[in-house]
Design a protein around this motif. Sequence first.
Motif, PDB file in Angstrom:
ATOM      1  N   THR A  93       0.831  -1.204   0.000  1.00 28.75           N
ATOM      2  CA  THR A  93       0.000   0.000   0.000  1.00 28.75           C
ATOM      3  C   THR A  93       0.861   1.247   0.000  1.00 28.75           C
ATOM      4  OG1 THR A  93      -1.752  -1.172   1.188  1.00 28.75           O
ATOM      5  CG2 THR A  93      -1.824   1.236   1.214  1.00 28.75           C
ATOM      6  N   MET A  94       1.916   1.236   0.825  1.00 26.89           N
ATOM      7  CA  MET A  94       2.812   2.384   0.882  1.00 26.89           C
ATOM      8  C   MET A  94       3.599   2.537  -0.416  1.00 26.89           C
ATOM      9  SD  MET A  94       5.609   3.397   3.812  1.00 26.89           S
ATOM     10  CE  MET A  94       4.296   3.443   5.036  1.00 26.89           C
ATOM     11  N   ARG A  95       3.993   1.401  -1.030  1.00 25.64           N
ATOM     12  CA  ARG A  95       4.714   1.473  -2.308  1.00 25.64           C
ATOM     13  C   ARG A  95       3.869   2.158  -3.368  1.00 25.64           C
ATOM     14  NH1 ARG A  95       6.308  -3.968  -1.372  1.00 25.64           N
ATOM     15  NH2 ARG A  95       5.000  -4.723  -3.062  1.00 25.64           N
ATOM     16  N   ARG A  96       2.574   1.844  -3.384  1.00 26.26           N
ATOM     17  CA  ARG A  96       1.698   2.471  -4.379  1.00 26.26           C
ATOM     18  C   ARG A  96       1.559   3.965  -4.130  1.00 26.26           C
ATOM     19  NH1 ARG A  96      -0.953  -2.668  -3.992  1.00 26.26           N
ATOM     20  NH2 ARG A  96      -2.260  -1.961  -2.269  1.00 26.26           N
ATOM     21  N   ARG A  97       1.456   4.326  -2.854  1.00 24.55           N
ATOM     22  CA  ARG A  97       1.297   5.741  -2.525  1.00 24.55           C
ATOM     23  C   ARG A  97       2.550   6.551  -2.849  1.00 24.55           C
ATOM     24  NH1 ARG A  97      -1.536   5.120   3.473  1.00 24.55           N
ATOM     25  NH2 ARG A  97      -3.608   4.476   2.732  1.00 24.55           N
ATOM     26  N   LEU A  98       3.706   5.907  -2.742  1.00 27.87           N
ATOM     27  CA  LEU A  98       4.972   6.603  -2.970  1.00 27.87           C
ATOM     28  C   LEU A  98       5.520   6.386  -4.376  1.00 27.87           C
ATOM     29  CD1 LEU A  98       6.775   5.826   0.425  1.00 27.87           C
ATOM     30  CD2 LEU A  98       5.507   7.891  -0.218  1.00 27.87           C
ATOM     31  N   ALA A  99       4.717   5.794  -5.249  1.00 29.79           N
ATOM     32  CA  ALA A  99       5.204   5.475  -6.596  1.00 29.79           C
ATOM     33  C   ALA A  99       5.699   6.711  -7.342  1.00 29.79           C
ATOM     34  CB  ALA A  99       4.105   4.784  -7.396  1.00 29.79           C
ATOM     35  N   TRP A 100       5.072   7.873  -7.092  1.00 29.85           N
ATOM     36  CA  TRP A 100       5.468   9.101  -7.798  1.00 29.85           C
ATOM     37  C   TRP A 100       6.880   9.550  -7.448  1.00 29.85           C
ATOM     38  CZ3 TRP A 100       6.654  13.524  -4.970  1.00 29.85           C
ATOM     39  CH2 TRP A 100       6.333  13.478  -3.596  1.00 29.85           C
ATOM     40  N   LEU A 101       7.414   9.011  -6.326  1.00 28.66           N
ATOM     41  CA  LEU A 101       8.761   9.392  -5.904  1.00 28.66           C
ATOM     42  C   LEU A 101       9.865   8.581  -6.587  1.00 28.66           C
ATOM     43  CD1 LEU A 101       8.405   9.901  -2.040  1.00 28.66           C
ATOM     44  CD2 LEU A 101       9.097  11.619  -3.710  1.00 28.66           C
ATOM     45  N   LYS A 102       9.493   7.474  -7.232  1.00 30.38           N
ATOM     46  CA  LYS A 102      10.518   6.572  -7.784  1.00 30.38           C
ATOM     47  C   LYS A 102      11.523   7.269  -8.684  1.00 30.38           C
ATOM     48  CE  LYS A 102       8.435   1.985  -7.551  1.00 30.38           C
ATOM     49  NZ  LYS A 102       7.988   0.806  -8.330  1.00 30.38           N
ATOM     50  N   PRO A 103      11.093   8.073  -9.669  1.00 26.03           N
ATOM     51  CA  PRO A 103      12.090   8.719 -10.541  1.00 26.03           C
ATOM     52  C   PRO A 103      13.014   9.671  -9.786  1.00 26.03           C
ATOM     53  CG  PRO A 103       9.880   8.834 -11.498  1.00 26.03           C
ATOM     54  CD  PRO A 103       9.718   8.386 -10.086  1.00 26.03           C
ATOM     55  N   ILE A 104      12.516  10.232  -8.699  1.00 27.32           N
ATOM     56  CA  ILE A 104      13.304  11.207  -7.948  1.00 27.32           C
ATOM     57  C   ILE A 104      14.382  10.524  -7.114  1.00 27.32           C
ATOM     58  CG2 ILE A 104      13.181  13.028  -6.194  1.00 27.32           C
ATOM     59  CD1 ILE A 104      10.269  13.505  -7.087  1.00 27.32           C
ATOM     60  N   VAL A 105      14.017   9.414  -6.467  1.00 24.21           N
ATOM     61  CA  VAL A 105      14.949   8.746  -5.546  1.00 24.21           C
ATOM     62  C   VAL A 105      15.803   7.676  -6.216  1.00 24.21           C
ATOM     63  CG1 VAL A 105      13.384   9.177  -3.615  1.00 24.21           C
ATOM     64  CG2 VAL A 105      13.279   6.986  -4.822  1.00 24.21           C
ATOM     65  N   ARG A 106      15.490   7.345  -7.495  1.00 24.02           N
ATOM     66  CA  ARG A 106      16.243   6.271  -8.152  1.00 24.02           C
ATOM     67  C   ARG A 106      17.765   6.488  -8.094  1.00 24.02           C
ATOM     68  NH1 ARG A 106      13.544   6.054 -12.675  1.00 24.02           N
ATOM     69  NH2 ARG A 106      12.123   4.451 -11.914  1.00 24.02           N
ATOM     70  N   PRO A 107      18.277   7.700  -8.328  1.00 25.46           N
ATOM     71  CA  PRO A 107      19.739   7.894  -8.258  1.00 25.46           C
ATOM     72  C   PRO A 107      20.322   7.658  -6.864  1.00 25.46           C
ATOM     73  CG  PRO A 107      18.677   9.704  -9.450  1.00 25.46           C
ATOM     74  CD  PRO A 107      17.587   8.918  -8.792  1.00 25.46           C
ATOM     75  N   LEU A 108      19.469   7.665  -5.842  1.00 25.52           N
ATOM     76  CA  LEU A 108      19.954   7.512  -4.467  1.00 25.52           C
ATOM     77  C   LEU A 108      19.967   6.061  -3.994  1.00 25.52           C
ATOM     78  CD1 LEU A 108      18.007  10.495  -2.838  1.00 25.52           C
ATOM     79  CD2 LEU A 108      20.357  10.491  -3.699  1.00 25.52           C
ATOM     80  N   ARG A 109      19.384   5.162  -4.796  1.00 25.28           N
ATOM     81  CA  ARG A 109      19.309   3.760  -4.376  1.00 25.28           C
ATOM     82  C   ARG A 109      20.698   3.213  -4.070  1.00 25.28           C
ATOM     83  NH1 ARG A 109      14.873   0.693  -4.806  1.00 25.28           N
ATOM     84  NH2 ARG A 109      13.026   1.578  -5.773  1.00 25.28           N
ATOM     85  N   GLY A 110      20.789   2.503  -2.940  1.00 30.93           N
ATOM     86  CA  GLY A 110      22.059   1.917  -2.541  1.00 30.93           C
ATOM     87  C   GLY A 110      22.890   2.811  -1.652  1.00 30.93           C
ATOM     88  N   SER A 111      22.551   4.084  -1.604  1.00 34.60           N
ATOM     89  CA  SER A 111      23.307   5.003  -0.748  1.00 34.60           C
ATOM     90  C   SER A 111      22.897   4.814   0.702  1.00 34.60           C
ATOM     91  CB  SER A 111      23.063   6.452  -1.169  1.00 34.60           C
ATOM     92  OG  SER A 111      21.715   6.828  -0.924  1.00 34.60           O
ATOM     93  N   ALA A 112      23.782   5.195   1.623  1.00 32.40           N
ATOM     94  CA  ALA A 112      23.496   5.026   3.046  1.00 32.40           C
ATOM     95  C   ALA A 112      22.244   5.788   3.480  1.00 32.40           C
ATOM     96  CB  ALA A 112      24.703   5.450   3.871  1.00 32.40           C
ATOM     97  N   PRO A 113      22.054   7.057   3.082  1.00 33.92           N
ATOM     98  CA  PRO A 113      20.838   7.769   3.490  1.00 33.92           C
ATOM     99  C   PRO A 113      19.563   7.109   2.975  1.00 33.92           C
ATOM    100  CG  PRO A 113      22.497   9.317   2.715  1.00 33.92           C
ATOM    101  CD  PRO A 113      22.991   7.947   2.374  1.00 33.92           C
TER     102      PRO A 113
END
Length: 285
Positions: A204-224
């Motif tokens: 449910t949360m993944r669906r609600r936050l789906a619009w954020l995926k393009p924004i946070v994609r470059p941050l995947r794997g980072s500590a923050p």
Amino acid sequence: MQLSDIDFVIIGAAKSATTWLQTQLQADPAVYMPDPELHYFSREYDRGKDWYLSQFKGASNGRLIGEKSNSYLYSPEAAARLHRDLPQIRLIAQLRNPVERAYSSYCMLFRRGEVGPNIESYLDPSRGENMQILGSGNFHSHLEPFIDLYGRDRLLILFFDGVTRDPEAQMLRVRTHLGLPPRAIAQVGSQKVKDKTAPLVPPTMRRRLAWLKPIVRPLRGSAPFEAARGLVARKTEYPQLTKELRDRLGEYYQPSVEALERLSGQSLHHWYANQPKQHLNGATM
């Protein structure tokens, strides 16, 4: 690159460690396989030959060329399309105890939020045949079109049990079928392929936050990013496959398994023994 340059195709089955087979073959410099499942002969055929061949642009002369798409085993059109365009190929199918495969498929869909917690409504054959979860395990009927077109000798039938019991012997059979010399198991192929125990952000949360995926994609794997994800990710609690439901599934699949025994020439008696779920180094296939 021509269609005639393609040497082999892994046609399935889903949830049966076919990614492990692919990883092992990709570790051999003499073999080229694209990473994604192309699904060309099942779902993407309208894209045309040029699109399909473009997926092999990294292949070089002298390498054995193949692909893996688990959807081919279940697609009514795939066998005929494959034989029309790639009559020269060898086929590989790796199969799994259909009861365990059905439960693994249910768990995958549950993890994604695509099915609910009432496991019997999806896995009880008396409530109707769910093609995606139950019907996919009737392997004998799915293999018949390929054998009718290619012949039995062109199809190598393997079982998930071989990966867990003797992976070296399993890969030797694959390599012999493809005309490759023996080669030691690659260590990368012994790592986890998919881990259903890894914490996930609730569906449910993944669906609600789906619009954020393009924004946070470059941050995947980072500590923050991982720290923030850890605040909301949860371990999935899967509905259990009860003995009663397992027995009903076993009865449902028994005619198909007996036909598969005759087709493969291999005993599958251990599939009737209601053994605990099998894993490859903790991975769910």
